[in-house]
Design an enzyme around this catalytic site. Structure first.
Site, PDB file in Angstrom:
ATOM      1  N   TYR A  18       5.802  -8.740 -33.501  1.00 53.12           N
ATOM      2  CA  TYR A  18       5.680  -8.400 -32.079  1.00 53.12           C
ATOM      3  C   TYR A  18       5.855  -9.648 -31.201  1.00 53.12           C
ATOM      4  O   TYR A  18       5.221 -10.692 -31.454  1.00 53.12           O
ATOM      5  CB  TYR A  18       4.324  -7.737 -31.802  1.00 53.12           C
ATOM      6  CG  TYR A  18       4.105  -7.557 -30.314  1.00 53.12           C
ATOM      7  CD1 TYR A  18       4.920  -6.687 -29.587  1.00 53.12           C
ATOM      8  CD2 TYR A  18       3.162  -8.312 -29.617  1.00 53.12           C
ATOM      9  CE1 TYR A  18       4.780  -6.567 -28.220  1.00 53.12           C
ATOM     10  CE2 TYR A  18       3.010  -8.190 -28.253  1.00 53.12           C
ATOM     11  CZ  TYR A  18       3.823  -7.309 -27.554  1.00 53.12           C
ATOM     12  OH  TYR A  18       3.691  -7.205 -26.202  1.00 53.12           O
ATOM     13  N   CYS A  22      -0.077  -3.780 -15.851  1.00 57.37           N
ATOM     14  CA  CYS A  22      -0.699  -3.410 -14.569  1.00 57.37           C
ATOM     15  C   CYS A  22       0.291  -3.508 -13.418  1.00 57.37           C
ATOM     16  O   CYS A  22      -0.109  -3.631 -12.259  1.00 57.37           O
ATOM     17  CB  CYS A  22      -1.905  -4.295 -14.293  1.00 57.37           C
ATOM     18  SG  CYS A  22      -3.273  -3.986 -15.412  1.00 57.37           S
ATOM     19  N   GLY A  23       1.586  -3.496 -13.716  1.00 55.99           N
ATOM     20  CA  GLY A  23       2.576  -3.459 -12.647  1.00 55.99           C
ATOM     21  C   GLY A  23       3.137  -4.813 -12.252  1.00 55.99           C
ATOM     22  O   GLY A  23       3.773  -4.939 -11.210  1.00 55.99           O
ATOM     23  N   LYS A  24       2.942  -5.816 -13.079  1.00 51.45           N
ATOM     24  CA  LYS A  24       3.432  -7.154 -12.730  1.00 51.45           C
ATOM     25  C   LYS A  24       4.951  -7.200 -12.726  1.00 51.45           C
ATOM     26  O   LYS A  24       5.564  -7.637 -11.756  1.00 51.45           O
ATOM     27  CB  LYS A  24       2.832  -8.145 -13.739  1.00 51.45           C
ATOM     28  CG  LYS A  24       3.217  -9.570 -13.544  1.00 51.45           C
ATOM     29  CD  LYS A  24       2.068 -10.470 -13.993  1.00 51.45           C
ATOM     30  CE  LYS A  24       2.502 -11.597 -14.894  1.00 51.45           C
ATOM     31  NZ  LYS A  24       2.695 -11.195 -16.287  1.00 51.45           N
ATOM     32  N   ASN A  35       3.366   0.341 -25.425  1.00 56.53           N
ATOM     33  CA  ASN A  35       3.705  -1.065 -25.187  1.00 56.53           C
ATOM     34  C   ASN A  35       5.177  -1.353 -25.555  1.00 56.53           C
ATOM     35  O   ASN A  35       5.546  -2.479 -25.850  1.00 56.53           O
ATOM     36  CB  ASN A  35       2.765  -1.972 -25.994  1.00 56.53           C
ATOM     37  CG  ASN A  35       2.828  -3.432 -25.546  1.00 56.53           C
ATOM     38  OD1 ASN A  35       3.112  -3.728 -24.387  1.00 56.53           O
ATOM     39  ND2 ASN A  35       2.564  -4.353 -26.462  1.00 56.53           N
ATOM     40  N   ALA A  36       6.014  -0.304 -25.530  1.00 54.73           N
ATOM     41  CA  ALA A  36       7.441  -0.497 -25.809  1.00 54.73           C
ATOM     42  C   ALA A  36       8.046  -1.383 -24.723  1.00 54.73           C
ATOM     43  O   ALA A  36       7.593  -1.367 -23.578  1.00 54.73           O
ATOM     44  CB  ALA A  36       8.153   0.850 -25.846  1.00 54.73           C
ATOM     45  N   ARG A  93      -0.355  -7.709 -28.905  1.00 54.07           N
ATOM     46  CA  ARG A  93      -0.935  -9.000 -29.243  1.00 54.07           C
ATOM     47  C   ARG A  93      -2.203  -8.796 -30.066  1.00 54.07           C
ATOM     48  O   ARG A  93      -3.056  -7.995 -29.713  1.00 54.07           O
ATOM     49  CB  ARG A  93      -1.238  -9.801 -27.972  1.00 54.07           C
ATOM     50  CG  ARG A  93       0.007 -10.501 -27.434  1.00 54.07           C
ATOM     51  CD  ARG A  93      -0.289 -11.391 -26.260  1.00 54.07           C
ATOM     52  NE  ARG A  93      -0.345 -10.644 -25.020  1.00 54.07           N
ATOM     53  CZ  ARG A  93      -1.444 -10.382 -24.353  1.00 54.07           C
ATOM     54  NH1 ARG A  93      -2.625 -10.818 -24.795  1.00 54.07           N
ATOM     55  NH2 ARG A  93      -1.401  -9.689 -23.235  1.00 54.07           N
ATOM     56  N   GLY A 141       4.809 -10.838 -28.380  1.00 53.18           N
ATOM     57  CA  GLY A 141       3.669 -11.577 -27.838  1.00 53.18           C
ATOM     58  C   GLY A 141       2.970 -12.438 -28.887  1.00 53.18           C
ATOM     59  O   GLY A 141       2.247 -13.372 -28.559  1.00 53.18           O
TER      60      GLY A 141
HETATM   61  C1  SPV Z   1       1.799  -9.402 -21.784  1.00 54.58           C
HETATM   62  O1  SPV Z   1       1.224  -8.643 -22.590  1.00 54.58           O
HETATM   63  O2  SPV Z   1       1.200  -9.948 -20.846  1.00 54.58           O
HETATM   64  C2  SPV Z   1       3.236  -9.659 -21.919  1.00 54.58           C
HETATM   65  C3  SPV Z   1       3.842  -9.341 -23.172  1.00 54.58           C
HETATM   66  O3  SPV Z   1       3.836 -10.210 -21.042  1.00 54.58           O
HETATM   67  S1  SPV Z   1       3.283 -10.391 -24.396  1.00 54.58           S
HETATM   68  O4  SPV Z   1       4.414 -11.174 -24.822  1.00 54.58           O
HETATM   69  O5  SPV Z   1       2.765  -9.545 -25.435  1.00 54.58           O
HETATM   70  O6  SPV Z   1       2.248 -11.256 -23.873  1.00 54.58           O
HETATM   71 MN    MN Z   2       2.413 -11.158 -19.684  1.00 51.60          MN
END
Ligand code: SPV
Ligand code: MN
Length: 627
Positions: free
Chosen positions: A226, A278-280, A391-392, A88, A228
């Protein structure tokens, strides 16, 4: 509709596409399509009414446009972005405001008139040679108090394909609702493309812009691929959702939603907010439990209870670290036929896949986000390029997971028993802790969440950042207002859900991790018991923590593992200096913000006082048995 708009639509759309559009009786929709098909100058405009042949066309087009490539396993494709377009883009994501307001901290706000002029200049002719797809979806289950219709215009079949996996198709909803539909709008263009070994990627990264127009409920995203930054219904819609929630008195959250399975077939639903990486996702998909969603939830009060839905129906999940032992359910989905889009991992000539942390031998060569890759490949700074980007991701529909919760499409959502906040915290929070009550949880857990930055956003990693409710990247209202809304939400409830914190990233003095990846299975079971008052807890100055005996038993039954007293002491010792330092940081942040409610200072102050008293009695590092 004005005659001019009809003229534009007739010139830009084929007869059948125009028919499909006009079957929806909504002048604002026609205006939108007319305006951007004229401005962006796509080669053609395709309206999708969600029939299977049309959805297949989207999959095919994603291959044809070079955004996806087929892999060995049926239904699997790989997608890459430009090497500088892998997360992002916070710097170029801006909230457009007509009147400058103080958001507290540096939320990226900018003048609406100027920004709209800029984006409409940049967007001119941006879809030349591309197809513009007109897509309809809903956030949340259909026909529900939670659902929000959305229109996505995009010239990327990859974005449309991803949204088909991630969201409920909504053409029929738009037809049904007609002009009564209030909807969010997303306009996306990947911009000019350059074609190389990683396929067709955005060329003009420097002109990447993500502009969120709150007044127009429209998000513009250009010169980026991307997810996000581009998948409108994901983080772009979350900003619009937060603003709507603020107006209407509910909560739009960066939260997973899962069913934790307790004794006697009891299922208790938890929502959980964690910053990215972070493990979500891995928590929400624990084996033994059931997943409703892994990223975004809307929470509303219905009949004096908190109920929540997953606004999505798929997962855009982080892939590094996914392995056959810790993540058996995702692993299975990722290695069997089914519709999956991998992004920015490594693939080989044979169509095999590899990523950081996959428990298989590293291939000798392949293609990844950097192009042709071998294990000794260096970047421009002379650093080794890992096999996959940190971030793959993988994109799949939740119904390809064996542990999908049956309540995903319940129009009334699920009853929330507990809320979990977790961050990347190497030195302060214990692995699991319950707050004393709703305000204590909102203020010292969600509202005090800090996390060390990760690769999910562009920029330096490992910097400790304040990230209230893990939602700071997506806030579209002032922070103090957002926190106040949480406090207010709880005040409306006779019995609010319990609020917990977790920390999977605690280290010892030497910097060694104190927990294993699977330990969270135990924390979930303990929290489930606590929601039903079926486990005791130790009251420390900062919250309620588990007793050693209870954890030892849970480790045995859930993980068939021994949990030593020594581990317990290392993990649950109250670290007073670190905790006091944290309270100080949080206090300072709230002090800077306009509009912070007095209760915030009161709750933080009381916690500080309790810590100081304990320190006087027991010293800096206090084992739980002292309390
Ligand atoms: C996050 O980064 O919190 C995601 C992926 O879930 S994104 O779509 O980049 O936000
Ligand atoms: Mn997210």
């Amino acid at each position: 509709m004005a005659g001019k708009e009809m003229e534009i639509l007739k010139t830009r759309l084929s007869g059948p596409d125009l028919d499909k559009l006009l079957r929806i009786d909504h002048p604002e929709l026609n205006e939108l399509v007319a305006k951007y098909s004229e401005l962006c100058e796509p080669e053609k405009v395709v309206v999708i009414s969600d029939t299977e042949p049309e959805l297949e066309l989207i999959r095919e087009e994603a291959i044809k446009e070079g955004a996806e490539k087929r892999l060995k396993i049926k239904g699997h494709t790989i997608h890459f972005e430009h090497i500088e377009d892998q997360g992002r883009d916070k710097a170029n994501t801006k909230i457009l405001v007509s009147k400058m307001i103080d958001f507290g901290l540096d939320l990226n706000a900018t003048d609406r008139t100027d920004a709209l002029a800029e984006i409409h200049g940049l967007i001119k002719g941006i879809m030349k040679g591309h197809t513009m797809y007109v897509r309809f979806y809903t956030l949340g289950p259909k026909n529900s108090v939670f659902s929000m219709p959305c229109v996505q215009l995009t010239d990327s079949a990859y974005v449309a394909h991803s949204e088909d996996l991630l969201y409920r198709n909504g053409y029929s909803e738009f037809v049904r609702l007609g002009r009564s539909a209030k909807f969010f709008k997303f306009v996306h263009s990947q911009g000019e493309l350059s074609v190389g070994v990683t396929g067709a990627v955005t060329k003009n990264i420097k002109l990447r812009r993500i502009y969120i127009d709150l007044d127009g409920q429209t998000v513009f995203s250009i010169n980026t691929q991307y997810g996000g930054n581009t998948i409108g219904l994901k983080k772009l819609a979350l900003r619009l959702g937060i603003q709507q929630a603020d107006r209407e008195g509910w909560l739009a959250e960066h939260m997973f939603l899962m069913g934790v399975h307790g004794p006697k077939s009891r299922v208790t639903y938890f929502s959980g907010a964690f910053p990215s990486l972070c493990g979500k996702t891995s928590t929400s998909m624990m084996s033994g439990e059931t997943v409703v969603g892994d990223d975004i939830a809307y929470l509303k009060i219905i009949n004096d209870q908190v109920r929540a839905v997953n606004v999505e129906k798929g997962v855009f999940g982080i892939i590094p670290g996914v392995n056959s032992v810790d993540d058996p359910l995702v692993w299975k989905a990722l290695h069997n036929p089914g519709e999956i889009i991998f992004s920015n991992i490594l693939y080989t000539d044979a169509g095999d896949t590899f990523w950081i942390g996959k428990d298989r031998p590293t291939p000798a060569k392949g293609i990844n986000h950097s192009g042709e890759w071998t294990p000794d490949k260096l970047d421009q700074k002379g650093k080794k390029i890992p096999p996959s980007h940190p971030n793959a991701r993988f994109t799949l529909a939740l119904n390809s997971l064996e542990n999908l919760d049956p309540e995903l499409d319940n129009p009334n959502g699920v009853l929330v028993g507990g809320i979990i906040y977790g961050g990347r915290d190497s030195d302060t929070w214990p692995p699991v802790e319950e707050s004393f009550d709703w305000p204590h949880g909102v203020i010292t857990k969600g509202g005090a969440l800090e996390s060390e930055t990760t690769a999910a956003t562009l920029g330096a990693e490992g910097v400790r950042e304040f990230n209230p409710m893990a939602n700071i990247d997506f806030l579209s209202i002032p922070i103090f207002k957002y926190i106040n809304n949480h406090l207010e939400f709880g005040r409306k409830l006779k019995e609010p859900p319990k609020i917990f914190s977790v920390n999977y990233f605690l280290r010892d003095q030497e910097g060694k991790w104190l927990n294993q990846k699977t330990d969270k299975a135990v924390w979930l079971k303990w929290m489930e018991l606590r929601v039903h008052n079926e486990a005791e807890a130790i009251r420390t100055p900062t919250g309620l923590i588990p007793r050693y005996d209870d954890l030892r038993k849970l480790f045995q039954t859930v993980l068939k593992r021994d949990f030593s007293k020594d581990d317990y002491l290392k993990q649950f010792t109250v670290r007073v200096p670190e905790y006091l330092a944290k309270m100080g940081r949080i206090w300072e942040i709230y002090k800077m913000m306009p509009g912070t409610q007095q209760i915030i200072f009161q709750v933080l102050g009381e916690q500080r006082e309790r810590l100081l008293q304990a320190k006087e009695k027991f010293g800096d590092y206090i084992p739980p048995e002292k309390f």
